[in-house]
Structure formats: C-alpha cells, structure tokens
Design a protein around this motif. Structure first.
Motif, PDB file in Angstrom:
ATOM      1  N   HIS A 166      -2.282  -1.217  -8.267  1.00 33.81           N
ATOM      2  CA  HIS A 166      -1.877  -0.495  -7.051  1.00 33.81           C
ATOM      3  C   HIS A 166      -2.515  -1.122  -5.812  1.00 33.81           C
ATOM      4  CE1 HIS A 166      -2.492   2.675  -4.004  1.00 33.81           C
ATOM      5  NE2 HIS A 166      -1.267   3.035  -4.342  1.00 33.81           N
ATOM      6  N   ASP A 167      -3.833  -1.317  -5.874  1.00 33.81           N
ATOM      7  CA  ASP A 167      -4.540  -1.871  -4.721  1.00 33.81           C
ATOM      8  C   ASP A 167      -4.062  -3.287  -4.417  1.00 33.81           C
ATOM      9  OD1 ASP A 167      -5.874   0.529  -4.744  1.00 33.81           O
ATOM     10  OD2 ASP A 167      -7.851  -0.324  -5.133  1.00 33.81           O
ATOM     11  N   GLN A 185      -0.744  -3.205  -2.640  1.00 33.75           N
ATOM     12  CA  GLN A 185      -0.909  -2.828  -1.231  1.00 33.75           C
ATOM     13  C   GLN A 185      -1.431  -4.004  -0.406  1.00 33.75           C
ATOM     14  OE1 GLN A 185      -3.328   0.807  -1.410  1.00 33.75           O
ATOM     15  NE2 GLN A 185      -1.516   1.904  -0.673  1.00 33.75           N
ATOM     16  N   TRP A 224       1.305  -6.742  -0.064  1.00 34.29           N
ATOM     17  CA  TRP A 224       2.357  -6.340   0.872  1.00 34.29           C
ATOM     18  C   TRP A 224       1.893  -6.569   2.310  1.00 34.29           C
ATOM     19  CZ3 TRP A 224       7.354  -5.500   0.529  1.00 34.29           C
ATOM     20  CH2 TRP A 224       8.009  -4.944   1.633  1.00 34.29           C
ATOM     21  N   THR A 225       0.668  -6.206   2.599  1.00 35.46           N
ATOM     22  CA  THR A 225       0.115  -6.378   3.937  1.00 35.46           C
ATOM     23  C   THR A 225      -0.038  -7.855   4.293  1.00 35.46           C
ATOM     24  OG1 THR A 225      -1.085  -4.296   3.756  1.00 35.46           O
ATOM     25  CG2 THR A 225      -1.860  -5.833   5.426  1.00 35.46           C
ATOM     26  N   SER A 277       3.172   6.216  -7.181  1.00 39.81           N
ATOM     27  CA  SER A 277       2.848   5.395  -6.014  1.00 39.81           C
ATOM     28  C   SER A 277       3.086   3.911  -6.296  1.00 39.81           C
ATOM     29  CB  SER A 277       1.394   5.634  -5.592  1.00 39.81           C
ATOM     30  OG  SER A 277       1.087   4.892  -4.444  1.00 39.81           O
ATOM     31  N   LEU A 301       5.772   1.313  -4.501  1.00 39.00           N
ATOM     32  CA  LEU A 301       5.431  -0.021  -3.995  1.00 39.00           C
ATOM     33  C   LEU A 301       6.340  -1.097  -4.592  1.00 39.00           C
ATOM     34  CD1 LEU A 301       1.537   0.221  -4.116  1.00 39.00           C
ATOM     35  CD2 LEU A 301       2.896  -0.174  -2.055  1.00 39.00           C
TER      36      LEU A 301
END
Length: 142
Positions: free
Chosen positions: A40-41, A44, A47-48, A82, A86
């Motif tokens: 998950h991290d 994220q 994506w950034t 979540s 994503l």
C-alpha cells in the motif's frame, strides 16, 4: 512487550538502479497485513513519484494472490479495499512473487526502522547498510 512490525520497500528503475526507498512502523499485525501495508505504502509513493508502469514484487504469496483477485482472504478489510482503489488508477501494474532471497533490500530497509525513534523514513539514496543487498537482490530475482 511486542513493538510491532516495520515494513520497507524500494523503487528501482527499469535498469535496477535505486530511485527511492522507505520504511515505516505499522504496529502489531499479522505478517500478511504487514506485507499489504508495505505494498500500500509503496503504491502511494510510486503514484506520487510518477512512474506509471510498475512491477510490484513481494515474497508473500498470499499478498500477491489477494492483489491478483485470486484469494478470498480479507475481502472486507479496509486496507485491501484501499490497495484495490490504488491499483484501479491509470497505470500498468504487475504483481509478482519473488523468493525471500530476492527481497533483501526491502527487508533491510524494514530492519533499519526497528528501534528508531521515528515512525517513517524516506530514503532518496540507498542507506549504506543495504548497498550490498542491492546487487544481490537483482541477481537473485533472475
């Protein structure tokens, strides 16, 4: 007293060169949930950072099955929901199981977080403690 899990992840370019790494305390949870937190991290962060064609490797078979919609485990868990949100974004993701021997960098980053006073760390350059594992992981995965 259990201190909880620490997870880590590394983003490499298509030549295997370091782009970014992280480690984060996720608290007390199962190994599966810890691995899902790491994924998950990483999603994220990636994506950034901008890459839209990404290979996600994990040494946890069940986590990969969940992400490939091949496992009924944790169907209503907020973390799985979540992650699936994503993964539904506009990018090309591939999930692949790798042997633990090919995952030393992520494990090393997680180890760096144990006993530290901060809850999360971002590494723009590879920490000295995992430099040797960088090349070892590349050769173990092939």
């Amino acid at each position: 007293m259990l201190k909880g899990n620490v997870v880590g992840g590394v983003l490499r370019d298509d030549c295997g060169e370091w782009v970014f790494g992280f480690s984060r305390k996720v608290g007390r949870c199962s190994v599966l949930l810890a691995e899902l937190w790491a994924i998950h991290d990483m999603l994220q962060h990636v994506w950034t950072l901008g890459p839209r064609k990404v290979l996600i490797e994990s040494d946890n078979v069940e986590a990969i099955r969940i992400l490939q919609y091949r496992s009924p485990a944790l169907p209503d868990h907020a973390l799985v929901f979540s992650i699936k949100e994503l993964t539904s974004r506009a990018w090309d993701l591939i999930f692949m199981h790798v042997p633990r021997s090919a995952n030393r960098v992520a494990d090393g980053l997680a180890c760096l977080g144990r006993g530290a006073s901060f809850d999360a760390w971002c590494f723009m350059d590879p920490p000295l403690e995992i430099v040797e594992a960088l090349s070892t992981d590349l050769h173990s995965a092939t």
